[in-house]
Design an enzyme around this catalytic site. Sequence first.
Site, PDB file in Angstrom:
ATOM      1  N   HIS A 100      69.819  61.541-124.553  1.00  0.00           N
ATOM      2  CA  HIS A 100      68.762  60.810-125.248  1.00  0.00           C
ATOM      3  C   HIS A 100      68.901  59.340-124.826  1.00  0.00           C
ATOM      4  O   HIS A 100      69.998  58.888-124.474  1.00  0.00           O
ATOM      5  CB  HIS A 100      68.928  60.858-126.766  1.00  0.00           C
ATOM      6  N   ASP A 103      71.630  57.539-126.564  1.00  0.00           N
ATOM      7  CA  ASP A 103      72.995  57.967-126.264  1.00  0.00           C
ATOM      8  C   ASP A 103      73.637  57.068-125.228  1.00  0.00           C
ATOM      9  O   ASP A 103      74.852  56.831-125.265  1.00  0.00           O
ATOM     10  CB  ASP A 103      73.030  59.389-125.677  1.00  0.00           C
ATOM     11  N   GLU A 231      61.628  72.148-127.595  1.00  0.00           N
ATOM     12  CA  GLU A 231      62.804  72.859-128.099  1.00  0.00           C
ATOM     13  C   GLU A 231      62.543  73.333-129.533  1.00  0.00           C
ATOM     14  O   GLU A 231      62.506  72.527-130.463  1.00  0.00           O
ATOM     15  CB  GLU A 231      64.036  71.957-128.073  1.00  0.00           C
ATOM     16  N   ASP A 308      76.138  73.646-134.337  1.00  0.00           N
ATOM     17  CA  ASP A 308      76.334  73.257-132.925  1.00  0.00           C
ATOM     18  C   ASP A 308      77.753  73.512-132.432  1.00  0.00           C
ATOM     19  O   ASP A 308      78.398  72.628-131.867  1.00  0.00           O
ATOM     20  CB  ASP A 308      75.985  71.776-132.731  1.00  0.00           C
TER      21      ASP A 308
END
Length: 438
Positions: A100, A103, A231, A308
């Site tokens: 991203h 990030d 997504e 995750d």
Amino acid sequence: MKEYFPTIPKVKYEGSASNQPFAFKYYNPDEIICGKPMREHLKFALSYWHTLCGDGTDMFGRGTADKSFGEKDPMEIYRQKAYAAFELMDKLDIDYFCFHDRDIAPEGNTLKETNQNLTEITELIENLMKEHHKKVLWGTANCFNHPRYMHGAGTSPNADVFAFAAAQIKKALETTVKLGGKGYVFWGGREGYETLLNTDMKAEQDHMAFLMRLAVDYGRSIGFDGDFYVEPKPKEPTKHQYDFDAATVLGFLRKYGLDQDFKLNIEANHATLAGHTFQHELAIARINDAFGSIDANQGDLLLGWDTDQFPTNVYETALCMLEVLKAGGFTNGGLNFDAKTRRGSFTPEDIALSYIAGMDSFALGLRIAVKLMEDGRLEKFVKERYNSFESGIGAKISNQTATMEELEEYAISLGEVSTNISGKQEYLESIINSVMFG
């Protein structure tokens, strides 16, 4: 030169008999399988956000891992993250990464300052990519973390927020193109609603579709020749997200005429949150010619949020890779590890060990998927199960020439359906076991 992970060696393939923790047991990147190297079948990518930014913070506790790499100044912290990322990719033999915008560079006091920060760090990353021979799998914009996006980005009721999101996506697209990325992802982190009492759903979806169209048109105008992805995810952080699952996303794309521009980026944990299997979501994408890329992780079925976790369930990875092989393999997409170490696994060594576990699990899944296809029993059974559509009235149904009157006449002549075919689910599941462990 500074070493960021001095206790992590260069990880190599040693085979299943190895007891060395920092070694691949099943992932042999240059081994040829079905005509191409394993690394090309799997196209592993490092997730910049979890790996370089995630510090273990959760809603009940502060971070447990320090990802500042010994620095205080925000820009210097992000420079060090970049150097650390490429060292880790080298040691794990990972060819790609995903990011991203927020990030890889810190947010400034203004959009102009933020963009300057991003430009500066992007130039560093571009040089590191050339030096280390790494590639971008896909990029995206973080339009969900900042308080301005509390009610969404493209679906915000505030036009100023929509404009800000568009500007941020514009810069993220430019960054992706500069770094040679072949994918750009839309993940609706807050594109949904908490209650319909305060929501104009039609307006929000109209606006979101317009933002996506603007992004496609701008991306193509600056030379982006890769794939745009959506997504799917059903919930968390919002109560209901508009990209609920693969089928919902396909309906949205078709309604707004975006289906020729977008493919799907399927995540395992999102599939289970939607009440589906990972294989189901991949199959929906594949049979609709919308298979694009994968976020490789897994969730905890006892928990109702996006955990995750690094993927270690080999049944799941085998069935995943079976769908990938049926789809003809990856083109611009790949396997991005959208996964993080558990909060209690806080050491640098844990990061490497987690990636090794995930990479080996998918390598083993690929090997099993190939064996299942070579074995042929699953495919043969499915073909035989539908063979009534190969002749007679069945063939007319298949080629869509049968009429209602003809079908009625045929049904009357039957009197009753006298035969059916067992689905043999348990037998088919035992075939998978025999291929995996036989």
